[in-house]
Scaffold this motif. Structure first.
Motif, short mmCIF file in Angstrom:
data_model
loop_
_atom_site.label_atom_id
_atom_site.label_comp_id
_atom_site.label_asym_id
_atom_site.label_seq_id
_atom_site.Cartn_x
_atom_site.Cartn_y
_atom_site.Cartn_z
N GLU A 20 0.83 -1.21 0.00
CA GLU A 20 0.00 0.00 0.00
C GLU A 20 0.86 1.26 0.00
O GLU A 20 0.60 2.21 -0.73
N LYS A 21 1.91 1.24 0.80
CA LYS A 21 2.80 2.41 0.85
C LYS A 21 3.59 2.52 -0.45
O LYS A 21 3.91 3.62 -0.88
N GLU A 23 2.34 1.94 -3.33
CA GLU A 23 1.41 2.68 -4.21
C GLU A 23 1.51 4.17 -3.96
O GLU A 23 1.52 4.97 -4.90
N ALA A 24 1.57 4.55 -2.69
CA ALA A 24 1.66 5.98 -2.33
C ALA A 24 2.97 6.57 -2.86
O ALA A 24 2.98 7.68 -3.41
N LEU A 45 -2.89 12.50 -1.77
CA LEU A 45 -2.60 11.38 -0.88
C LEU A 45 -3.65 11.28 0.22
O LEU A 45 -4.11 10.19 0.56
N ASN A 48 -6.95 10.01 -1.13
CA ASN A 48 -6.88 8.58 -1.43
C ASN A 48 -6.65 7.71 -0.20
O ASN A 48 -6.54 6.50 -0.31
N TYR A 50 -4.06 7.57 1.99
CA TYR A 50 -2.72 7.12 2.35
C TYR A 50 -2.23 7.86 3.59
O TYR A 50 -2.29 9.08 3.64
N SER A 52 0.55 9.28 6.20
CA SER A 52 1.90 9.86 6.07
C SER A 52 2.91 8.99 6.81
O SER A 52 2.53 8.07 7.55
N TRP A 59 -0.45 14.97 5.02
CA TRP A 59 0.93 14.94 4.55
C TRP A 59 1.44 16.37 4.50
O TRP A 59 0.69 17.29 4.20
#
Length: 92
Positions: A20-21, A23-24, A45, A48, A50, A52, A59
């Motif tokens: 998953e990270k 993808e970020a 981010l 979506n 995600y 930080s 973020w």
């Protein structure tokens, strides 16, 4: 040594990437290369979902800049994408 965002050591002390990270991280590089500002990337981010590097939903531009400038992400994003981001940074 602080382990970079999205990277961890498994039980056998092997370096692994959180999917998953990952993808970020790819999203950060893709948007940066496309010319999006650090603030716009931060907003995307968050939208979506995600988290930080500190585990928060927000973020900061600095945290995104830290990802972009960290060569340890080359295995995640490919060397070509990393170099493209370096050139994009120089052009700004």
């Amino acid at each position: 040594m602080k382990i970079p965002y999205g990277i961890y050591l498994n039980e056998d002390n092997e370096i692994c990437f959180d999917p998953e990270k990952r993808e970020a991280i790819n999203m950060i590089y893709d948007m940066y290369i496309e010319g999006f500002s650090l603030r716009k990337i931060a907003e995307a981010l968050k939208v979506n979902g995600y988290l930080s590097p500190t585990g928060k939903t927000d973020w900061t531009p600095q945290s995104i800049d830290n990802v972009i400038n960290n060569s340890k992400y080359i295995p995640v994003v490919t060397f070509e994408k990393y170099v493209d981001a370096c050139f994009a940074r120089e052009a700004r």
